[in-house]
Design a protein around this motif. Structure first.
Motif, PDB file in Angstrom:
ATOM      1  N   UNK A 129       0.866  -1.183   0.000  1.00  0.00           N
ATOM      2  CA  UNK A 129       0.000   0.000   0.000  1.00  0.00           C
ATOM      3  C   UNK A 129       0.899   1.229   0.000  1.00  0.00           C
ATOM      4  N   UNK A 130       0.418   2.310  -0.570  1.00  0.00           N
ATOM      5  CA  UNK A 130       1.160   3.566  -0.504  1.00  0.00           C
ATOM      6  C   UNK A 130       0.943   4.273   0.832  1.00  0.00           C
ATOM      7  N   UNK A 131       0.099   3.706   1.677  1.00  0.00           N
ATOM      8  CA  UNK A 131      -0.077   4.196   3.046  1.00  0.00           C
ATOM      9  C   UNK A 131       0.663   3.254   3.994  1.00  0.00           C
ATOM     10  N   UNK A 178       7.930   0.147  -6.007  1.00  0.00           N
ATOM     11  CA  UNK A 178       9.107   0.864  -5.502  1.00  0.00           C
ATOM     12  C   UNK A 178       8.808   1.620  -4.215  1.00  0.00           C
ATOM     13  N   UNK A 179       7.633   2.242  -4.114  1.00  0.00           N
ATOM     14  CA  UNK A 179       7.375   3.165  -3.008  1.00  0.00           C
ATOM     15  C   UNK A 179       6.318   2.660  -2.018  1.00  0.00           C
ATOM     16  N   UNK A 180       5.741   1.501  -2.280  1.00  0.00           N
ATOM     17  CA  UNK A 180       4.718   0.994  -1.389  1.00  0.00           C
ATOM     18  C   UNK A 180       5.287   0.334  -0.147  1.00  0.00           C
ATOM     19  N   UNK A 181       4.446   0.234   0.877  1.00  0.00           N
ATOM     20  CA  UNK A 181       4.802  -0.448   2.122  1.00  0.00           C
ATOM     21  C   UNK A 181       4.200  -1.851   2.068  1.00  0.00           C
ATOM     22  N   UNK A 209      -6.951  -3.580  -2.327  1.00  0.00           N
ATOM     23  CA  UNK A 209      -7.077  -2.242  -1.783  1.00  0.00           C
ATOM     24  C   UNK A 209      -6.542  -1.144  -2.682  1.00  0.00           C
ATOM     25  N   UNK A 210      -5.499  -1.436  -3.453  1.00  0.00           N
ATOM     26  CA  UNK A 210      -4.948  -0.448  -4.383  1.00  0.00           C
ATOM     27  C   UNK A 210      -5.500  -0.763  -5.764  1.00  0.00           C
ATOM     28  N   UNK A 211      -6.374   0.108  -6.248  1.00  0.00           N
ATOM     29  CA  UNK A 211      -7.075  -0.143  -7.503  1.00  0.00           C
ATOM     30  C   UNK A 211      -6.538   0.740  -8.621  1.00  0.00           C
ATOM     31  N   UNK A 232      -6.619   7.346   5.240  1.00  0.00           N
ATOM     32  CA  UNK A 232      -5.265   6.910   4.908  1.00  0.00           C
ATOM     33  C   UNK A 232      -4.402   7.980   4.248  1.00  0.00           C
ATOM     34  N   UNK A 233      -5.035   8.975   3.595  1.00  0.00           N
ATOM     35  CA  UNK A 233      -4.268   9.951   2.823  1.00  0.00           C
ATOM     36  C   UNK A 233      -4.851  11.352   3.027  1.00  0.00           C
ATOM     37  N   UNK A 234      -3.989  12.311   3.346  1.00  0.00           N
ATOM     38  CA  UNK A 234      -4.426  13.702   3.316  1.00  0.00           C
ATOM     39  C   UNK A 234      -4.116  14.274   1.927  1.00  0.00           C
TER      40      UNK A 234
END
Length: 432
Positions: free
Chosen positions: A219-221, A271-274, A355-357, A408-410
């Motif tokens: 996830x990116x969060x 690359x940038x996801x957790x 979750x990531x669509x 999850x994201x601002x």
């Protein structure tokens, strides 16, 4: 016998009837709505800017005629004997009064649209869609179309808009209009029931459980909240240089630009996801052929798309592997993601696999309504589990919208990811 329901001046005659089954897509919406706890999360809306002389009366006639043809929209949802059913309602032409909005700033006008978006629908009364027209200037208008996801998905919105545009042009020119091309509710239900009763359904279920075994999604969060909720949206057109490079490289590599976009977004997540594994939920229209392809309804699905070791490939090879994977997955894409998520949970799989669509929409809404230039924007696309990336063709441009779950994201984080995805695509296209 019949019963008359009233809501905000709209009258719908409902005939006593045993009711028809819901489609699996509609059942999934109701299940999701119960999990979300708020119905408005499942409201979708688009607004179309119309620049040019607009004939209100003919536009209203075009809209009313289109909705009259769309019999799958003329239903109410009721609970009967412990289950939900849908009943046909008699079509009642909507009024389309022109609301003055010339004095509103763009910020105030957008606030007005969001207020309208959250106005409650009453599924039991057959009140599941609404249209409004705003006057922003002498030759500037905005058409707002909102609907419950029980009725329409993104492509369904486009089918309505295209037919209204065709009707409006015919009325302006006085030329005859081709016969309605919409499919019927009966055909949709028949196709849905055929799959649910087929051996394919169980084969598809087993396929996905095996395909997703052992995966731990990124996830990116860093700490995504489980469940579904409302999305926070930011977006804009990709830079012209990125868009031109994307289409040019697609031709040179004998790939489609959607394939490159999906592979590029997957690379960014890798690359940038957790987390450990790159898994996307790919929105699929399920409208390849038959009545569903030409019916305004809710039919879309989300197909799992695991992309293993995508970070080790350049963009071209990642897209080629994606093409092979999609060819293998597509025969199983009809299995509903709502059922799959319950299956995965029962089997002990981690949450968030879908979750990531990503949703790539290469089709375009109409660019003209008679003499009016038209530009359509998505106001709300429905619920979000974590993050949804939506790429849309708009003339020569490609728009990227990010819908991030509010928990999850601002907004600054979403803007950072929008710029990051754009930069990643630019570099990946250059190096492929």
């Amino acid at each position: 016998m019949a019963r008359l329901c009233r809501r905000e001046g709209r009258q719908t005659m409902i005939r006593d009837q045993p009711g028809l089954p819901l489609t699996q897509a509609q059942t999934g919406v109701l299940l999701g709505q119960q999990l979300a706890g708020e119905a408005s999360v499942f409201y979708a809306a688009e607004y179309t800017e119309l620049d040019g002389p607009l004939d209100y009366e003919l536009f209203t006639q075009a809209l009313q005629a289109t909705l009259r043809e769309a019999d799958a929209l003329q239903v109410r949802i009721v609970e009967m004997d412990g289950t939900y059913r849908q009943q046909r309602v008699e079509y009642s032409p909507p009024t389309l009064a022109v609301a003055p909005a010339e004095q509103l700033s763009q910020t105030a006008f957008m606030a007005e649209l969001f207020v309208q978006l959250q106005q409650a629908f009453n599924p039991a009364a057959g009140y599941l869609y609404e249209h409004k027209l705003y006057r922003r200037g002498a030759e500037r208008h905005v058409w707002l179309h909102r609907a419950h996801h029980l009725l329409l998905d993104g492509y369904g919105f486009q089918l309505i808009a295209r037919r209204v545009a065709v009707y409006y042009e015919a009325l302006l020119s006085g030329k005859p209009l081709a016969a309605a091309a919409f499919g019927t509710l009966d055909a949709i239900l028949e196709a849905d029931q055929a799959y649910q009763n087929s051996f394919d359904r169980e084969d598809d279920r087993r396929y996905w459980l095996a395909e997703l075994a052992g995966l731990q999604p990124k996830s990116l969060s860093p700490h995504p909240t489980p469940g579904i909720g409302r999305g926070r949206r930011i977006g804009g057109a990709l830079p012209d240089a990125v868009c031109l490079s994307l289409k040019r490289r697609a031709l040179e590599l004998d790939l489609s630009w959607p394939e490159l976009l999906i592979a590029g977004f997957a690379g960014y997540l890798a690359r940038y996801g957790y987390g450990r594994d790159t898994v996307l939920g790919l929105t699929t229209m399920l409208r390849a052929s038959g009545a569903v392809a030409r019916t305004p309804c809710s039919a879309m699905n989300v197909m799992p798309l695991p992309l293993r070791q995508v970070e080790e490939l350049d963009l071209a090879n990642a897209a080629r592997r994606l093409r092979r994977d999609l060819a293998r997955h597509r025969p199983h894409q009809r299995y509903r993601f709502e059922h799959l998520e319950f299956d995965l949970e029962d089997a002990g799989y981690p949450r968030g696999l879908l979750g990531t669509e990503i949703n790539v929409m290469p089709f375009e809404p109409p660019s003209r309504f008679g003499p009016c230039r038209a530009l359509t924007h998505t106001l709300a696309a429905g619920p979000v589990e974590d993050l949804a990336a939506v790429f849309m063709a708009r003339g020569d441009a490609i728009v990227l919208d990010l819908d991030g779950r509010e928990e999850n994201y601002d907004e600054p984080t979403l803007r950072k990811h929008w710029l990051g995805i754009t930069d990643y695509l630019a570099q990946a296209l250059e190096s492929s």
